[in-house]
Write a protein that holds these residues in place. Structure first.
Motif, short mmCIF file in Angstrom:
data_model
loop_
_atom_site.label_atom_id
_atom_site.label_comp_id
_atom_site.label_asym_id
_atom_site.label_seq_id
_atom_site.Cartn_x
_atom_site.Cartn_y
_atom_site.Cartn_z
N ALA A 18 0.84 -1.21 0.00
CA ALA A 18 0.00 0.00 0.00
C ALA A 18 0.87 1.25 0.00
CB ALA A 18 -0.94 0.00 1.20
N GLY A 19 2.06 1.13 0.58
CA GLY A 19 3.00 2.26 0.61
C GLY A 19 3.52 2.64 -0.77
N THR A 20 3.36 1.76 -1.75
CA THR A 20 3.77 2.13 -3.10
C THR A 20 2.86 3.20 -3.68
OG1 THR A 20 2.42 0.41 -4.16
CG2 THR A 20 4.70 -0.17 -3.61
N ILE A 21 1.63 3.23 -3.21
CA ILE A 21 0.65 4.19 -3.72
C ILE A 21 0.46 5.35 -2.75
CG2 ILE A 21 -1.77 4.48 -4.39
CD1 ILE A 21 -1.63 1.47 -5.23
N TYR A 22 0.43 5.07 -1.47
CA TYR A 22 0.20 6.10 -0.47
C TYR A 22 1.52 6.39 0.24
CZ TYR A 22 -2.56 8.85 2.78
OH TYR A 22 -3.08 9.88 3.50
N PRO A 23 2.15 7.52 -0.09
CA PRO A 23 3.53 7.76 0.33
C PRO A 23 3.77 7.90 1.83
CG PRO A 23 2.61 9.73 -0.67
CD PRO A 23 1.61 8.63 -0.86
N ILE A 24 2.73 8.10 2.62
CA ILE A 24 2.92 8.25 4.05
C ILE A 24 3.20 6.91 4.74
CG2 ILE A 24 0.53 8.12 4.79
CD1 ILE A 24 3.05 10.74 5.96
N LEU A 25 2.82 5.82 4.08
CA LEU A 25 3.09 4.49 4.63
C LEU A 25 4.54 4.09 4.35
CD1 LEU A 25 -0.22 2.66 3.60
CD2 LEU A 25 0.42 3.53 5.85
N PRO A 26 5.11 3.27 5.23
CA PRO A 26 6.55 2.98 5.13
C PRO A 26 7.03 2.15 3.96
CG PRO A 26 5.56 1.72 6.91
CD PRO A 26 4.50 2.64 6.38
N GLY A 27 6.16 1.54 3.18
CA GLY A 27 6.55 0.82 1.97
C GLY A 27 7.55 -0.28 2.20
N ALA A 28 8.72 -0.13 1.60
CA ALA A 28 9.75 -1.16 1.64
C ALA A 28 10.20 -1.46 3.07
CB ALA A 28 10.95 -0.74 0.80
N LEU A 29 10.18 -0.46 3.94
CA LEU A 29 10.60 -0.70 5.32
C LEU A 29 9.62 -1.62 6.05
CD1 LEU A 29 11.95 2.79 6.39
CD2 LEU A 29 13.22 0.77 5.65
N ALA A 30 8.34 -1.55 5.72
CA ALA A 30 7.36 -2.47 6.32
C ALA A 30 7.64 -3.90 5.87
CB ALA A 30 5.94 -2.05 5.94
N ILE A 31 7.96 -4.06 4.60
CA ILE A 31 8.28 -5.40 4.09
C ILE A 31 9.56 -5.91 4.76
CG2 ILE A 31 8.98 -6.70 2.03
CD1 ILE A 31 7.08 -4.82 0.45
N TYR A 32 10.54 -5.05 4.88
CA TYR A 32 11.80 -5.41 5.55
C TYR A 32 11.53 -5.79 7.01
CZ TYR A 32 16.93 -5.12 5.93
OH TYR A 32 18.26 -5.40 6.09
N ALA A 33 10.64 -5.04 7.67
CA ALA A 33 10.28 -5.35 9.06
C ALA A 33 9.61 -6.71 9.17
CB ALA A 33 9.39 -4.25 9.62
N ALA A 34 8.86 -7.10 8.14
CA ALA A 34 8.20 -8.40 8.15
C ALA A 34 9.21 -9.54 8.28
CB ALA A 34 7.36 -8.59 6.89
N PHE A 35 10.39 -9.36 7.73
CA PHE A 35 11.42 -10.39 7.82
C PHE A 35 11.88 -10.56 9.28
CE2 PHE A 35 12.72 -8.57 3.46
CZ PHE A 35 11.65 -9.21 2.84
N PHE A 36 11.99 -9.44 9.99
CA PHE A 36 12.36 -9.50 11.40
C PHE A 36 11.24 -10.11 12.24
CE2 PHE A 36 15.36 -6.35 9.87
CZ PHE A 36 16.53 -6.75 10.50
N VAL A 37 10.00 -9.76 11.93
CA VAL A 37 8.87 -10.35 12.64
C VAL A 37 8.88 -11.86 12.46
CG1 VAL A 37 6.34 -10.53 12.68
CG2 VAL A 37 7.43 -8.27 12.58
N TYR A 38 9.10 -12.31 11.22
CA TYR A 38 9.19 -13.74 10.96
C TYR A 38 10.31 -14.35 11.81
CZ TYR A 38 9.79 -18.25 8.81
OH TYR A 38 9.90 -19.61 8.63
N GLY A 39 11.47 -13.70 11.80
CA GLY A 39 12.60 -14.22 12.57
C GLY A 39 12.32 -14.31 14.06
N PHE A 40 11.66 -13.30 14.62
CA PHE A 40 11.36 -13.31 16.05
C PHE A 40 10.31 -14.37 16.39
CE2 PHE A 40 12.77 -8.70 15.93
CZ PHE A 40 13.99 -8.97 16.55
N PHE A 41 9.32 -14.56 15.52
CA PHE A 41 8.27 -15.52 15.80
C PHE A 41 8.69 -16.95 15.47
CE2 PHE A 41 5.48 -11.96 16.29
CZ PHE A 41 4.47 -12.41 17.12
N PHE A 42 9.51 -17.13 14.46
CA PHE A 42 9.84 -18.47 14.00
C PHE A 42 11.33 -18.74 14.13
CE2 PHE A 42 6.01 -17.05 11.76
CZ PHE A 42 5.12 -18.01 12.21
N SER A 43 12.13 -18.18 13.24
CA SER A 43 13.57 -18.41 13.29
C SER A 43 14.28 -17.52 12.27
CB SER A 43 13.87 -19.88 12.96
OG SER A 43 15.26 -20.08 12.83
#
Length: 160
Positions: A18-43
């Motif tokens: 959604a950040g690709t269209i609405y510039p106030i959203l973090p875009g790529a950083l949200a996707i990057y954060a998802a990798f950390f969330v996965y790591g913290f929850f799983f491995s």
């Protein structure tokens, strides 16, 4: 907890796209954060040096391309630095000032106003405004492609 982890990962992917269209959203950083969330929850063990290197390079390229492609559109249509600055201000402020349509009117109007303030003619200013829109739409396409590459790489890294 597994369900919560996946819900958060998917939610961050959706926010990122959604950040690709609405510039106030973090875009790529949200996707990057998802990798950390996965790591913290799983491995984190699935992600090695190459995963983080590739994903980090894509994020860096996204930040550079976002500005460069938008500026290219303005410059290609004869705009000056004033229209680049104006279109950037319009891109950020537009959605707040005019909900829904502000995302398009903001960059266009900002570029036109920037050029008029710089002393350019109305015709030249409008041309720069069109360039701002071309740059905006091109930038959105580039961001969508690169962010999809990030998500697909994540999925492939987990599967293989």
């Amino acid at each position: 907890m597994d369900i919560l982890g996946w819900v958060l990962v998917i939610l961050l992917f959706v926010i990122g796209m959604a950040g690709t269209i609405y510039p106030i959203l973090p875009g790529a950083l949200a996707i990057y954060a998802a990798f950390f969330v996965y790591g913290f929850f799983f491995s984190f063990k699935e992600f090695g040096f190459w995963f983080w290197t590739i994903q980090s390079l894509i994020v860096i390229i996204l930040f550079i391309a976002d500005y460069a492609v938008s500026a290219w559109g303005v410059k290609r249509f004869g705009g000056t630095k004033a229209s680049v600055v104006g279109s950037t201000i319009g891109l950020i402020a537009g959605p707040f000032v005019i909900p829904v349509y502000g995302l398009i009117i903001g960059p266009f109007g900002g570029a036109v106003i920037g050029e008029l303030i710089a002393g350019r003619s109305l015709e030249q200013s409008i041309k720069a405004g069109w360039g701002a829109l071309v740059g905006l739409f091109t930038s959105v396409v580039v961001k969508i492609i690169l962010q999809l590459v990030m998500i697909i790489a994540f999925i492939l890294w987990l599967v293989f």
